[in-house]
Motif scaffolding. Structure first.
Motif, short mmCIF file in Angstrom:
data_model
loop_
_atom_site.label_atom_id
_atom_site.label_comp_id
_atom_site.label_asym_id
_atom_site.label_seq_id
_atom_site.Cartn_x
_atom_site.Cartn_y
_atom_site.Cartn_z
N ASN A 7 0.85 -1.18 0.00
CA ASN A 7 0.00 0.00 0.00
C ASN A 7 0.89 1.24 0.00
OD1 ASN A 7 -1.54 2.21 0.76
ND2 ASN A 7 -2.84 1.01 2.11
N PRO A 8 0.80 2.08 -1.03
CA PRO A 8 1.69 3.25 -1.10
C PRO A 8 1.53 4.20 0.09
CG PRO A 8 0.57 2.91 -3.19
CD PRO A 8 -0.03 1.96 -2.21
N ALA A 14 5.10 5.14 6.88
CA ALA A 14 6.19 4.47 7.59
C ALA A 14 7.53 5.17 7.39
CB ALA A 14 6.29 3.01 7.14
N LEU A 15 7.76 5.69 6.20
CA LEU A 15 9.05 6.30 5.89
C LEU A 15 9.10 7.80 6.17
CD1 LEU A 15 9.99 4.44 2.59
CD2 LEU A 15 10.72 3.94 4.92
N PHE A 16 7.96 8.41 6.48
CA PHE A 16 7.91 9.86 6.68
C PHE A 16 8.93 10.35 7.72
CE2 PHE A 16 6.34 13.81 8.44
CZ PHE A 16 6.10 14.56 7.30
N PRO A 17 8.95 9.77 8.94
CA PRO A 17 9.91 10.29 9.92
C PRO A 17 11.37 10.06 9.50
CG PRO A 17 8.77 8.37 10.79
CD PRO A 17 8.10 8.74 9.50
N TYR A 41 7.07 14.15 13.04
CA TYR A 41 5.80 13.73 12.45
C TYR A 41 4.96 14.91 11.97
CZ TYR A 41 6.75 9.04 14.14
OH TYR A 41 7.32 7.82 14.33
N ASN A 42 5.46 16.15 12.10
CA ASN A 42 4.72 17.31 11.60
C ASN A 42 4.55 17.19 10.09
OD1 ASN A 42 4.64 18.35 14.15
ND2 ASN A 42 6.19 19.93 13.80
N GLY A 43 3.33 17.32 9.61
CA GLY A 43 3.04 17.22 8.19
C GLY A 43 2.71 15.83 7.71
N ALA A 47 0.93 14.57 4.09
CA ALA A 47 1.71 13.68 3.21
C ALA A 47 0.92 12.41 2.90
CB ALA A 47 3.05 13.34 3.84
N ALA A 48 0.25 11.87 3.92
CA ALA A 48 -0.56 10.66 3.72
C ALA A 48 -1.74 10.94 2.81
CB ALA A 48 -1.04 10.12 5.06
N ALA A 49 -2.40 12.07 3.02
CA ALA A 49 -3.54 12.42 2.17
C ALA A 49 -3.11 12.69 0.73
CB ALA A 49 -4.25 13.65 2.74
#
Length: 92
Positions: A7-8, A14-17, A41-43, A47-49
């Protein structure tokens, strides 16, 4: 064999931080002055949306092009169809 891609959105979340930390490590002012571990985790929500529409466009283009190519090309060349369809999805 058919495999289901990850799932993109899950990958992006998972990779954001990790990506945030990498960016701060590369900052000219240094890791700590650019924020250190604070707010990694700000943003995340935006990013997910934002990843959902891009993933939908990629996979719909990929599936359409894969079907069109595989219907017209000999089976021994189907791996090239996957590569071509993926390239088209990436451009979309």
């Amino acid at each position: 064999p058919h495999t289901t891609p990850p799932n993109p959105q899950a990958v992006d979340v998972a990779l954001f931080p990790i990506d945030t930390i990498k960016t701060r490590l590369q900052a000219p002012e240094g890791f700590l002055k650019s924020g250190g571990f604070r707010g990694i985790y700000n943003g995340l929500a935006s990013a997910a949306a934002g990843s959902a529409p891009g993933a939908a466009l990629f996979f719909s283009t990929y599936e359409m092009m894969k079907k069109r190519m595989m219907d017209r090309i000999e089976e021994r060349y189907h791996p090239a169809c996957y590569m071509g369809a993926s390239s088209c999805g990436g451009v979309a």
